[in-house]
Design an enzyme around this catalytic site. Structure first.
Site, PDB file in Angstrom:
ATOM      1  CG  PHE A 162       8.090  -2.831 112.182  1.00 11.08           C
ATOM      2  CD1 PHE A 162       7.394  -4.020 111.992  1.00 11.08           C
ATOM      3  CD2 PHE A 162       7.610  -1.668 111.582  1.00 11.08           C
ATOM      4  CE1 PHE A 162       6.241  -4.058 111.216  1.00 11.08           C
ATOM      5  CE2 PHE A 162       6.458  -1.693 110.798  1.00 11.08           C
ATOM      6  CZ  PHE A 162       5.771  -2.900 110.621  1.00 11.08           C
ATOM      7  CG  ASP A 163      13.878  -5.463 117.274  1.00 13.03           C
ATOM      8  OD1 ASP A 163      14.736  -4.563 117.292  1.00 13.03           O
ATOM      9  OD2 ASP A 163      14.138  -6.656 117.513  1.00 13.03           O
ATOM     10  N   GLY A 164      14.336  -4.254 114.609  1.00 13.67           N
ATOM     11  CA  GLY A 164      15.054  -4.516 113.371  1.00 13.67           C
ATOM     12  C   GLY A 164      15.452  -5.968 113.211  1.00 13.67           C
ATOM     13  CG  ASP A 275      14.044 -10.502 118.233  1.00 10.14           C
ATOM     14  OD1 ASP A 275      15.014 -11.291 118.370  1.00 10.14           O
ATOM     15  OD2 ASP A 275      14.159  -9.272 118.362  1.00 10.14           O
TER      16      ASP A 275
END
Length: 307
Positions: A162-164, A275
């Site tokens: 996951f990106d943050g 995102d």
């Protein structure tokens, strides 16, 4: 007593995310869908090749046991019901016998069925459906259909990265970066290091994975990674936020703006969520990836589709 999915991790997935229907999709004409429908009918007994999210789905379903069904995968598709027959036959041919539920809308928007499903994740190749799902509060990503296939090196481990900011966390800090630059972002995050970030769109999915990990499946486990453009000292707030949620990730990569693709190649996830389309494109050269059209970065670019 009515059947319920409330005690399971529920993944809703489009047919193009689960299987490689790109050749068929190139022939699709929304004004004249009969040709596409006939092609799918002609190929009814030809199993479709695995798609971008196939490995993720197969491994999550491996958490199920005869005595305890922990994961439910539901096909949620703009396909017509006839084409849906090929989806189910392809699933069976690839050993996904437990994929038994599906909604096929023949071109109509399917995202409205996420609510009765109680979905923890929605994966689709359709950007509009993903945007609507996110607006409704469901974790959702547009799969990059040209992504590399997942590695087969970890058959008993679901690996998810996951990106943050704007994915696991809100875009609060990203807004500071976009409006005032890197130095202001770093100062903002140092000042608020002990203040947890608000949750982002994928926090519910991470929580559901955490519950699945704690369920005691004997032969499968989950390995997660936070892969973020943050670097020190802004890393502390990300870690403090996860600690406040009482959720630990197995790996954390604070890359300070470096390209993520090659790091993800080494982690070998079954799926990566980000995102920003640039990061998704970089990742998709090496691993299955999807675009989460959330946050200020996507408002600035008008939520462009993932190539």
């Amino acid at each position: 007593m009515a059947m319920t999915l409330s005690d399971k991790l529920v993944v809703a997935i489009s047919s193009r995310a689960l299987f490689d229907f790109e050749e068929e999709n190139r022939l699709f004409d929304p004004d004249h869908p009969q040709g596409y429908m006939q092609l799918q009918l002609d190929r009814l007994d030809v199993p479709a090749r695995p798609g971008v999210a196939f490995s993720l789905v197969k491994k999550l379903l491996a958490f199920n046991e005869p005595a305890q069904q922990r994961v439910e995968v539901v096909v949620l598709s703009r396909n017509d019901p006839v084409s849906g027959m090929r989806v189910f036959r392809s699933a069976k041919a690839h050993g996904l016998d437990s994929v038994q539920r599906g909604v096929f809308t023949q071109g109509a928007a399917p995202f409205r069925y996420l609510r009765p499903l109680g979905a923890h994740l929605f994966l689709s190749a359709n950007a509009a459906d993903v945007n609507e799902a996110l607006a409704m509060g469901f974790p959702a990503a547009q799969v990059a259909t040209q992504s590399a296939q997942a590695s087969a090196a970890h058959p008993h481990e679901v690996r998810i990265a996951f990106d943050g900011d704007a994915v696991l966390f809100s875009d609060e800090a990203e807004r500071v970066f976009q409006s005032a630059g890197l130095d202001a972002f770093q100062a903002h995050e140092v000042e608020k290091a002990l203040l947890p970030l608000p949750p982002g769109p994928f926090k519910p999915f991470l929580s559901a994975l955490h519950r699945l990990q704690q369920s005691g499946a004997p032969s499968m486990r989950i390995r997660t990674a936070l892969v973020t453009a943050r670097g020190a000292p802004a890393h502390e707030r990300a870690i403090q936020t996860l600690m406040s949620w009482q959720i630990a990730v197995d790996e954390a990569m604070f890359l300070g703006g470096m390209p993520k693709g090659e790091f993800l190649r080494e982690f070998e996830p079954d799926f990566f969520f980000d995102d920003q389309t640039g990061h998704v494109t970089s990742a998709a050269r090496h691993v299955p990836a999807g675009h989460v059209s959330s946050g200020i970065a996507n408002l600035a670019v008008g939520v462009a589709p993932v190539p």
